[in-house]
Design an enzyme around this catalytic site. Structure first.
Site, mmCIF file in Angstrom:
data_model
loop_
_atom_site.group_PDB
_atom_site.id
_atom_site.type_symbol
_atom_site.label_atom_id
_atom_site.label_comp_id
_atom_site.label_asym_id
_atom_site.label_seq_id
_atom_site.Cartn_x
_atom_site.Cartn_y
_atom_site.Cartn_z
ATOM 1 N N ASN A 1 -6.401 -8.675 12.241
ATOM 2 C CA ASN A 1 -5.861 -7.465 11.607
ATOM 3 C C ASN A 1 -5.676 -6.383 12.669
ATOM 4 O OD1 ASN A 1 -6.303 -8.850 9.251
ATOM 5 N ND2 ASN A 1 -7.206 -7.126 8.179
ATOM 6 N N ALA B 1 0.806 -1.219 0.000
ATOM 7 C CA ALA B 1 0.000 0.000 0.000
ATOM 8 C C ALA B 1 0.835 1.264 0.000
ATOM 9 C CB ALA B 1 -0.932 0.005 1.204
ATOM 10 N N SER B 2 2.133 1.148 0.313
ATOM 11 C CA SER B 2 2.992 2.334 0.315
ATOM 12 C C SER B 2 4.154 2.238 -0.668
ATOM 13 C CB SER B 2 3.540 2.601 1.719
ATOM 14 O OG SER B 2 4.286 1.500 2.198
ATOM 15 N N SER B 3 4.496 1.037 -1.108
ATOM 16 C CA SER B 3 5.586 0.889 -2.079
ATOM 17 C C SER B 3 5.490 -0.459 -2.764
ATOM 18 C CB SER B 3 6.953 1.027 -1.387
ATOM 19 O OG SER B 3 7.167 -0.052 -0.494
ATOM 20 N N THR C 1 2.436 -2.150 6.750
ATOM 21 C CA THR C 1 1.364 -1.163 6.845
ATOM 22 C C THR C 1 0.278 -1.663 7.792
ATOM 23 O OG1 THR C 1 1.825 -0.361 4.608
ATOM 24 C CG2 THR C 1 -0.324 0.167 5.547
ATOM 25 N N ARG D 1 8.014 -3.431 -5.116
ATOM 26 C CA ARG D 1 9.395 -3.816 -5.422
ATOM 27 C C ARG D 1 9.405 -5.050 -6.317
ATOM 28 N NH1 ARG D 1 8.356 -2.677 -0.861
ATOM 29 N NH2 ARG D 1 6.621 -4.002 -0.340
ATOM 30 N N HIS E 1 -2.400 -12.701 -2.013
ATOM 31 C CA HIS E 1 -2.552 -11.771 -0.900
ATOM 32 C C HIS E 1 -1.198 -11.687 -0.216
ATOM 33 C CE1 HIS E 1 -4.373 -10.549 3.201
ATOM 34 N NE2 HIS E 1 -4.119 -9.490 2.452
ATOM 35 N N ASP E 2 -0.675 -10.484 -0.040
ATOM 36 C CA ASP E 2 0.701 -10.334 0.433
ATOM 37 C C ASP E 2 0.953 -11.035 1.762
ATOM 38 O OD1 ASP E 2 -0.780 -8.473 1.914
ATOM 39 O OD2 ASP E 2 0.282 -6.721 1.119
#
Length: 467
Positions: free
Chosen positions: A297, A12-14, A260, A16, A237-238
């Protein structure tokens, strides 16, 4: 000849691109491309820029050709719950709205007209979270019903990028379970539930298991990047990919996938969709090899990321950790409070919570960070006790994986609040799990257990694994 596999891990922020290979019995990783990612306001909504993300995907893939390291296959993983609706021509209908957008406000009230929360959990094993796909789709139905009428497919985020690479529409199991529309026992779409909610059946494509072959690159993509390769479904899903890389072959290993979001839990071979589990807010999300990720979560490092962006961008995360460690403020916040989901100012949200609960209000960057880190660690401790109560088992060790495993101060606090031994690493767990699924698909690794043993020995030898 050395075999390469490409993991495209988009958070959600980067994002790679990491090339993986096995040399002399060790897993080797090489980051070849990285890019920033975030939701942006589009037509009044918080959305993902899918065109820009796909361009980053292609740019990173081109880098493989420039390095002379053409991968056998590529796999993509992302965050959960988000999706796009695609028409018969493969075009997105509307915007790629993100999970932090407020369009789902009050959609639980609408869904409750069709099914109770208790029955929904019993059927899907997923507790209510207002960002879940089930509520996002209801928001579409309520405000833009024509999109559902015109849609050919609902594709979860990584499956959409697989489609752009191959021209083939498929859904992957681990990411599909985050929708709250998959039947927990059958591991397939709950079509009775889908019918009740008034969502068209045709948009829910056949669910495939992680490790399945999607297709080869389209001629157009081949021309753009200069080669062809196979696209294989990672545990897309990560968190599912990250859990694959927990460096332990013991049953009931306790983990925190820290990024995150913080996802804390264990693996189960049978779901726990009991009333008690629902009340405690635990998910039975899909995992690799027909396992369930039984987890909770927790808001995670999103809070620190937001504070850093807001007032501390000149400092590294390591420096912010160091500042926090020097503070003695004892104020705590509820990390899962809705006020921290998408505030205009995270700093003010933290201060307001402390003021509203008659605690010392943090003023400096160090104090704010200390409040957040201590609050996260306390939440981990509370969650551990819930897991032990629900399973009847005691856990004395926690594996912390993902980018947050590099936060030594948070790791120390986690040990303090849980009373557990903390094992930190690997930091690139998600990419490693992504690579493992591809390597198992190509028979370079025989099983999940072998892959975990490989990760453990490889990470230990590189010094990334810490006690």
């Amino acid at each position: 000849m050395e075999k390469y596999y490409l993991a495209i891990d988009i958070g959600a922020s980067s994002g790679r691109h990491i090339l993986g290979s096995i040399k002399e019995g060790q897993m080797h990783l090489e980051e070849i491309y990285r890019f920033n990612n975030s939701m942006q306001k589009m037509n009044g909504r918080l959305c993902w820029d899918t065109r820009q993300i796909f361009q980053h995907i292609l740019t990173g893939m081109k880098r493989c050709r420039e390095l002379g390291k053409i991968p056998i296959s590529v796999g993509i993983d992302t965050w959960g719950v988000d999706f796009v609706l695609v028409d018969g021509g493969g075009h997105i209908l509307g915007e790629a709205v993100g999970y932090r957008d407020k369009r789902t406000n009050d959609m639980d009230v609408v869904v409750n007209k069709y099914i109770s929360m208790d029955e929904l959990y019993r059927r899907t094993g997923i507790p209510k979270q207002m960002y879940n796909t089930i509520y996002q789709l209801m928001a579409v139905k309520e405000t833009n019903p024509k999109y559902l009428e015109e849609a050919e497919a609902m594709l979860m985020t990584p499956n959409y990028y697989n489609f752009l690479l191959t021209g083939i529409m498929k859904q992957e199991y681990t990411i599909a379970t985050t929708s709250q529309l998959v039947q927990v026992e059958t591991k397939d779409w709950d079509y009775d539930l889908i019918d009740r909610l008034g969502y068209p059946r045709r948009i829910f494509k056949t669910i495939e298991k992680p490790g399945a072959f999607v297709g080869n690159l389209t001629p157009k993509v081949q021309d753009m990047i200069g080669y062809d390769c196979r696209v294989v479904m990672a545990a897309s899903h990560d968190t599912a990919s990250a859990v694959m890389a927990v460096p332990s072959t013991k049953e009931d290993t306790l983990y925190i996938s820290s990024g995150t979001w913080s996802l804390m839990g264990i693996e189960l071979t049978e779901p726990n969709n009991s009333i008690e589990s629902n009340r405690a807010g635990f998910s039975n999300e899909g995992g690799y090899d027909d396992r369930y990720r039984y987890l909770k979560n927790i808001m995670g490092l999103w809070m620190i990321q937001s504070v850093k962006k807001e007032i501390g961008d000149q400092y590294s995360y390591e420096e912010i950790c160091s500042m926090a460690e020097k503070e003695d403020i004892v104020s705590l916040v509820d990390c899962n409070d809705s006020s921290f989901m998408s505030p205009d100012s995270m700093v003010e949200a933290v201060k307001a919570f402390c003021k509203g609960t008659n605690q010392q209000v943090p003023e400096t960057l160090g104090e704010i960070a200390a409040v957040i880190y201590n609050s996260l660690a306390k939440c981990y401790g509370d969650t551990l006790r819930e897991i032990e109560a629900l399973t009847g088992k005691h856990y004395d060790t926690i594996h912390i994986i993902g980018g947050g495993s590099n936060a030594d101060y948070l790791n120390m606090l986690t040990g303090k609040y849980t009373g557990c031994k903390v094992l930190a690493g690997p930091g690139e767990a998600t990419a490693i799990g992504n690579l493992m699924a591809q390597m198992i698909h190509s028979h370079e690794i025989t099983s999940l257990a072998e892959g975990r043993r490989l990760v453990k020995t490889s990470i230990l030898s590189s010094g990334e694994f810490q006690d």
